[in-house]
Motif scaffolding. Structure first.
Motif, PDB file in Angstrom:
ATOM      1  N   SER A 117       0.833  -1.200   0.000  1.00 39.48           N
ATOM      2  CA  SER A 117       0.000   0.000   0.000  1.00 39.48           C
ATOM      3  C   SER A 117       0.866   1.248   0.000  1.00 39.48           C
ATOM      4  CB  SER A 117      -0.902   0.011   1.244  1.00 39.48           C
ATOM      5  OG  SER A 117      -1.495   1.265   1.435  1.00 39.48           O
ATOM      6  N   TRP A 118       0.318   2.325  -0.568  1.00 38.19           N
ATOM      7  CA  TRP A 118       1.010   3.611  -0.523  1.00 38.19           C
ATOM      8  C   TRP A 118       1.230   4.067   0.921  1.00 38.19           C
ATOM      9  CZ3 TRP A 118       3.923   6.165  -3.672  1.00 38.19           C
ATOM     10  CH2 TRP A 118       3.782   6.023  -5.054  1.00 38.19           C
ATOM     11  N   SER A 119       0.413   3.594   1.843  1.00 41.24           N
ATOM     12  CA  SER A 119       0.564   4.007   3.241  1.00 41.24           C
ATOM     13  C   SER A 119       1.883   3.530   3.832  1.00 41.24           C
ATOM     14  CB  SER A 119      -0.592   3.456   4.076  1.00 41.24           C
ATOM     15  OG  SER A 119      -0.564   2.037   4.106  1.00 41.24           O
ATOM     16  N   LYS A 120       2.531   2.559   3.192  1.00 46.17           N
ATOM     17  CA  LYS A 120       3.798   2.028   3.679  1.00 46.17           C
ATOM     18  C   LYS A 120       5.003   2.779   3.118  1.00 46.17           C
ATOM     19  CE  LYS A 120       1.838  -2.585   4.241  1.00 46.17           C
ATOM     20  NZ  LYS A 120       1.941  -4.033   3.936  1.00 46.17           N
ATOM     21  N   SER A 121       4.774   3.659   2.173  1.00 50.11           N
ATOM     22  CA  SER A 121       5.902   4.342   1.540  1.00 50.11           C
ATOM     23  C   SER A 121       6.367   5.529   2.384  1.00 50.11           C
ATOM     24  CB  SER A 121       5.510   4.840   0.151  1.00 50.11           C
ATOM     25  OG  SER A 121       4.554   5.868   0.228  1.00 50.11           O
ATOM     26  N   GLU A 122       7.618   5.850   2.243  1.00 50.13           N
ATOM     27  CA  GLU A 122       8.181   7.001   2.941  1.00 50.13           C
ATOM     28  C   GLU A 122       7.572   8.277   2.382  1.00 50.13           C
ATOM     29  OE1 GLU A 122      12.508   9.282   3.273  1.00 50.13           O
ATOM     30  OE2 GLU A 122      12.423   7.171   2.684  1.00 50.13           O
ATOM     31  N   LYS A 123       7.148   9.157   3.271  1.00 52.36           N
ATOM     32  CA  LYS A 123       6.505  10.390   2.815  1.00 52.36           C
ATOM     33  C   LYS A 123       7.546  11.452   2.494  1.00 52.36           C
ATOM     34  CE  LYS A 123       2.762  13.608   3.885  1.00 52.36           C
ATOM     35  NZ  LYS A 123       1.676  13.951   4.831  1.00 52.36           N
ATOM     36  N   ASN A 124       7.277  12.154   1.393  1.00 55.09           N
ATOM     37  CA  ASN A 124       8.104  13.289   0.974  1.00 55.09           C
ATOM     38  C   ASN A 124       9.575  12.914   0.774  1.00 55.09           C
ATOM     39  OD1 ASN A 124       5.906  15.017   0.960  1.00 55.09           O
ATOM     40  ND2 ASN A 124       6.218  15.668   3.081  1.00 55.09           N
ATOM     41  N   ARG A 125       9.807  11.808   0.081  1.00 49.72           N
ATOM     42  CA  ARG A 125      11.183  11.479  -0.305  1.00 49.72           C
ATOM     43  C   ARG A 125      11.699  12.566  -1.237  1.00 49.72           C
ATOM     44  NH1 ARG A 125      13.134   5.845  -2.247  1.00 49.72           N
ATOM     45  NH2 ARG A 125      14.983   6.509  -1.096  1.00 49.72           N
ATOM     46  N   ALA A 126      12.981  12.755  -1.284  1.00 48.20           N
ATOM     47  CA  ALA A 126      13.589  13.787  -2.131  1.00 48.20           C
ATOM     48  C   ALA A 126      13.226  13.552  -3.595  1.00 48.20           C
ATOM     49  CB  ALA A 126      15.105  13.779  -1.956  1.00 48.20           C
ATOM     50  N   ILE A 127      13.156  14.628  -4.347  1.00 48.03           N
ATOM     51  CA  ILE A 127      12.714  14.557  -5.738  1.00 48.03           C
ATOM     52  C   ILE A 127      13.611  13.641  -6.559  1.00 48.03           C
ATOM     53  CG2 ILE A 127      14.061  16.549  -6.539  1.00 48.03           C
ATOM     54  CD1 ILE A 127      10.425  15.621  -7.532  1.00 48.03           C
ATOM     55  N   GLU A 128      14.850  13.457  -6.145  1.00 44.21           N
ATOM     56  CA  GLU A 128      15.763  12.566  -6.866  1.00 44.21           C
ATOM     57  C   GLU A 128      15.239  11.136  -6.931  1.00 44.21           C
ATOM     58  OE1 GLU A 128      18.052  16.073  -5.602  1.00 44.21           O
ATOM     59  OE2 GLU A 128      16.699  14.694  -4.533  1.00 44.21           O
ATOM     60  N   HIS A 129      14.334  10.774  -6.016  1.00 47.02           N
ATOM     61  CA  HIS A 129      13.794   9.413  -5.990  1.00 47.02           C
ATOM     62  C   HIS A 129      12.491   9.279  -6.777  1.00 47.02           C
ATOM     63  CE1 HIS A 129      16.736   8.313  -2.970  1.00 47.02           C
ATOM     64  NE2 HIS A 129      16.375   9.355  -2.239  1.00 47.02           N
ATOM     65  N   HIS A 130      11.947  10.395  -7.266  1.00 47.84           N
ATOM     66  CA  HIS A 130      10.659  10.357  -7.950  1.00 47.84           C
ATOM     67  C   HIS A 130      10.839   9.911  -9.401  1.00 47.84           C
ATOM     68  CE1 HIS A 130       9.563  12.596  -4.428  1.00 47.84           C
ATOM     69  NE2 HIS A 130       8.353  12.852  -4.848  1.00 47.84           N
ATOM     70  N   HIS A 131      10.024   8.935  -9.813  1.00 44.88           N
ATOM     71  CA  HIS A 131      10.061   8.449 -11.190  1.00 44.88           C
ATOM     72  C   HIS A 131       8.672   8.553 -11.820  1.00 44.88           C
ATOM     73  CE1 HIS A 131      14.006   6.933 -10.152  1.00 44.88           C
ATOM     74  NE2 HIS A 131      14.191   6.585 -11.416  1.00 44.88           N
ATOM     75  N   PHE A 132       8.681   8.892 -13.087  1.00 39.32           N
ATOM     76  CA  PHE A 132       7.453   9.010 -13.878  1.00 39.32           C
ATOM     77  C   PHE A 132       7.266   7.698 -14.633  1.00 39.32           C
ATOM     78  CE2 PHE A 132       5.428  10.078 -17.968  1.00 39.32           C
ATOM     79  CZ  PHE A 132       4.254  10.644 -17.516  1.00 39.32           C
ATOM     80  N   ARG A 133       6.128   7.067 -14.409  1.00 41.70           N
ATOM     81  CA  ARG A 133       5.836   5.765 -15.020  1.00 41.70           C
ATOM     82  C   ARG A 133       4.604   5.899 -15.904  1.00 41.70           C
ATOM     83  NH1 ARG A 133       7.133   0.441 -12.893  1.00 41.70           N
ATOM     84  NH2 ARG A 133       5.971  -1.111 -14.113  1.00 41.70           N
ATOM     85  N   SER A 134       4.771   5.630 -17.190  1.00 41.45           N
ATOM     86  CA  SER A 134       3.668   5.739 -18.136  1.00 41.45           C
ATOM     87  C   SER A 134       3.518   4.430 -18.892  1.00 41.45           C
ATOM     88  CB  SER A 134       3.927   6.881 -19.129  1.00 41.45           C
ATOM     89  OG  SER A 134       2.931   6.912 -20.137  1.00 41.45           O
ATOM     90  N   GLU A 135       2.282   3.969 -19.034  1.00 42.33           N
ATOM     91  CA  GLU A 135       2.014   2.749 -19.789  1.00 42.33           C
ATOM     92  C   GLU A 135       1.330   3.077 -21.108  1.00 42.33           C
ATOM     93  OE1 GLU A 135       1.260  -0.382 -16.087  1.00 42.33           O
ATOM     94  OE2 GLU A 135      -0.436   0.408 -17.236  1.00 42.33           O
ATOM     95  N   ARG A 136       1.808   2.443 -22.153  1.00 39.46           N
ATOM     96  CA  ARG A 136       1.105   2.448 -23.439  1.00 39.46           C
ATOM     97  C   ARG A 136       0.501   1.058 -23.612  1.00 39.46           C
ATOM     98  NH1 ARG A 136       2.303   0.235 -28.857  1.00 39.46           N
ATOM     99  NH2 ARG A 136       1.310   1.547 -30.447  1.00 39.46           N
ATOM    100  N   GLN A 137      -0.815   0.997 -23.619  1.00 42.47           N
ATOM    101  CA  GLN A 137      -1.515  -0.268 -23.769  1.00 42.47           C
ATOM    102  C   GLN A 137      -2.161  -0.335 -25.147  1.00 42.47           C
ATOM    103  OE1 GLN A 137      -4.384  -0.260 -20.601  1.00 42.47           O
ATOM    104  NE2 GLN A 137      -2.851  -0.197 -18.982  1.00 42.47           N
TER     105      GLN A 137
END
Length: 428
Positions: free
Chosen positions: A320-340
Motif C-alpha cells: 500500500s502507498w501508506s507504507k511508503s516514505e513520505k516526501n522522499r527527495a525529488i531525486e527518488h521520484h520516477h514518472f511511469r507511463s504505460e502504453r496499452q
C-alpha cells in the motif's frame, strides 16, 4: 426553427431589372420557375453538406465507433462463441533506422491541463504496423525479465487451458511481426525466430512447445502481455498473462478475474460510474481489423521498473502507498507511463493487451519544455479518489514544489507558453 444552412436570398432580389410587363410573359415565368428550382436544390445541397460537417464534428470516440461498426454482428454472436476470421495482420514496414543503441523511447507525456480531470477509457485508433514498440531500453527490460523469469515465473506467467490456443496465436503473430518490423534485432527462421542481439533462438513449431507460449512472448518484447477470454456468461476473463514488470499489481492475484473484477479489486476510481459499461461494450464488439491504444501515468518514489518496493514487498499481503516514505527527495521520484494496445486475435477471438512501460526520473522529463507546468496542472486536477489511487499524499508536496520551480525557470528564460500546441500534442 433553427437554420441548418445558409439562408437563400429572396427570389425577387435576384431580378432587380424585371418589369411588371415582362413578368406576365410566359418565357419569363418559365425562367423564374427554373431559377427558383435551382435555388431550392442548391439550398438543400448546402443544408445537407452542413449537416454532414456537423455530424463529422460529432463523430464518436474510437470505442463508440468500434461498437457501431461491429455492433450488429457482435450482438448476434452467442457469448463465448467465436467464428474464426480470415483477417491476417498486415506485414509491417521496417521501423525507420531502428537501432538498439540509438533509438530512444517515444516521449509519451499523457497528462492534460486542469482544472478538470476526465476519467475515460481514452482510446485512440492505431495502425497494426505500430503494434509493438522497442527502443534502446530493450537491454534493461530483457535483463529484468530474465531475472524475474528465474525468480517468479510461476507467479508472473499463467495460462489457463482454455486460453492456450490464444497464447499460441499471439506467439505466432509476434514471430511474424517482429522480424519484419525490427530486422536488425530479429530474424525469422524455418522453425521460429532468433534474437540477433541476445543470441537466443526460439522454436515455435515443435509440439509440444518447450515452455508456456506466454513466457516466450514475454522474452521477445519489452511489453507485459495479457489475454482476455470471453466465457458463456458474456464476461471477459484474464486467462493468460505474462506480467513481469507491473510496478503495482500481481498477476497471480488477478488471474481468472473478470474484466470488472480486475478494476474493482484495484479500486480504479469511477470505474462503475464512467468506465464499466463502455469497456464491456468495447470488448464485446471489437473486431480483428481494428486496434486501439491508450496511455496512463503514475509516479513511483523508487527506481525499480519491475516492482515499486516503496509500497511494500511484492510478497506482502497488502502492499500500500501508506507504507511508503513520505516526501522522499525529488531525486527518488520516477514518472511511469504505460502504453496499452488492445486487439482481437482473429482465429481464437481472444482480446490481447500489450502493456509497455516507459520509466524515467521526474527530473529528466522536467528538462523538456512545457512538461513541468502541464504536469503540475494535471496533478492538481486530481480529485480525492484519483489522488488516493495514485498515492499523491505521500509525494505530492515535494513533487508539486519541484514542478512549479521548473516551470517558473522555463518561463523566466523566455518559453512562449502560447506555442505549446505547436510543439507538444497529447499524448506526447
Amino acid at each position: 426553427m433553427t437554420n441548418t444552412g445558409p439562408s437563400s436570398p429572396p427570389l425577387w432580389g435576384l431580378l432587380p431589372f424585371a418589369t411588371t410587363a415582362s413578368l406576365t410573359n410566359p418565357p419569363y415565368i418559365v425562367a423564374l420557375f427554373v431559377i427558383a428550382l435551382a435555388l431550392s436544390v442548391t439550398s438543400i445541397i448546402l443544408r445537407r453538406k452542413q449537416q454532414e460537417q456537423q455530424q463529422q464534428q460529432r463523430s464518436p470516440s474510437p470505442e463508440k465507433a468500434t461498437a457501431t461498426r461491429g455492433g450488429k454482428q457482435a450482438d448476434q454472436r452467442e457469448p463465448g462463441k467465436w467464428t474464426p476470421s480470415d483477417f491476417k495482420m498486415p506485414t509491417p514496414d521496417p521501423y525507420p533506422d531502428w537501432s538498439i543503441e540509438h533509438t530512444k523511447p517515444l516521449p509519451y507525456r499523457p497528462f492534460r491541463y486542469g482544472p478538470k480531470y476526465n476519467q475515460t477509457m481514452g482510446l485512440r485508433s492505431v495502425k497494426h504496423t505500430d503494434w509493438i514498440e522497442l527502443d534502446n531500453h530493450f537491454p534493461r527490460f530483457h535483463a529484468d525479465k530474465a531475472r524475474r523469469i528465474k525468480e517468479r515465473a510461476d507467479k508472473c506467467c499463467l495460462t489457463a487451458p482454455e486460453a492456450y490456443p490464444a497464447a499460441v496465436e499471439l506467439l505466432d503473430d509476434l514471430v511474424d511481426y517482429l522480424p519484419a518490423r525490427y530486422p536488425s534485432l530479429y530474424r525469422r527462421t524455418a522453425v521460429g525466430i532468433d534474437n540477433l542481439w541476445s543470441g537466443e533462438s526460439f522454436n515455435t513449431t515443435r509440439k509440444p512447445l518447450a515452455e508456456d507460449p506466454m513466457l516466450t512472448c514475454a522474452r521477445l518484447v519489452q511489453d507485459d502481455l495479457a489475454i482476455m477470454i470471453e466465457k458463456s456468461d458474456g464476461q471477459y476473463y484474464l486467462l493468460a498473462a505474462a506480467i513481469f514488470l507491473p510496478g503495482f499489481w500481481r498477476a497471480d492475484e488477478k488471474f481468472g478475474m473478470s474484466l470488472s473484477e480486475l478494476h474493482t479489486s484495484g479500486d480504479v476510481p469511477q470505474f462503475r460510474e464512467k468506465l464499466e459499461r463502455g469497456m464491456m461494450n468495447f470488448f464485446r464488439r471489437v473486431k480483428p481489423e481494428e486496434m486501439v491504444a491508450r496511455n496512463n501515468y503514475f509516479f513511483q518514489v523508487d527506481d525499480d521498473l519491475a516492482w515499486s518496493w516503496s509500497i511494500g514487498s511484492e510478497d506482502d499481503a497488502h502492499p500500500s502507498w501508506s507504507k511508503s516514505e513520505k516526501n522522499r527527495a525529488i531525486e527518488h521520484h520516477h514518472f511511469r507511463s504505460e502504453r496499452q494496445t488492445l486487439r482481437r486475435l482473429p482465429k481464437t477471438g481472444g482480446v490481447v493487451f500489450t502493456i509497455r512501460t516507459y520509466f524515467h526520473p521526474v527530473m529528466d522529463i522536467c528538462e523538456e519544455d512545457y512538461v513541468p507546468g502541464r504536469l503540475a496542472s494535471a496533478v492538481r486536477s486530481w480529485g480525492e479518489d484519483v489522488s488516493r489511487y495514485k498515492g499523491k499524499e505521500r509525494y505530492g508536496d515535494i513533487l508539486l514544489e519541484y514542478l512549479d520551480k521548473k516551470h517558473e525557470e522555463q518561463v523566466k528564460r523566455g518559453l512562449d507558453l502560447g506555442r505549446e500546441d505547436e510543439v507538444r500534442a497529447y499524448p506526447y
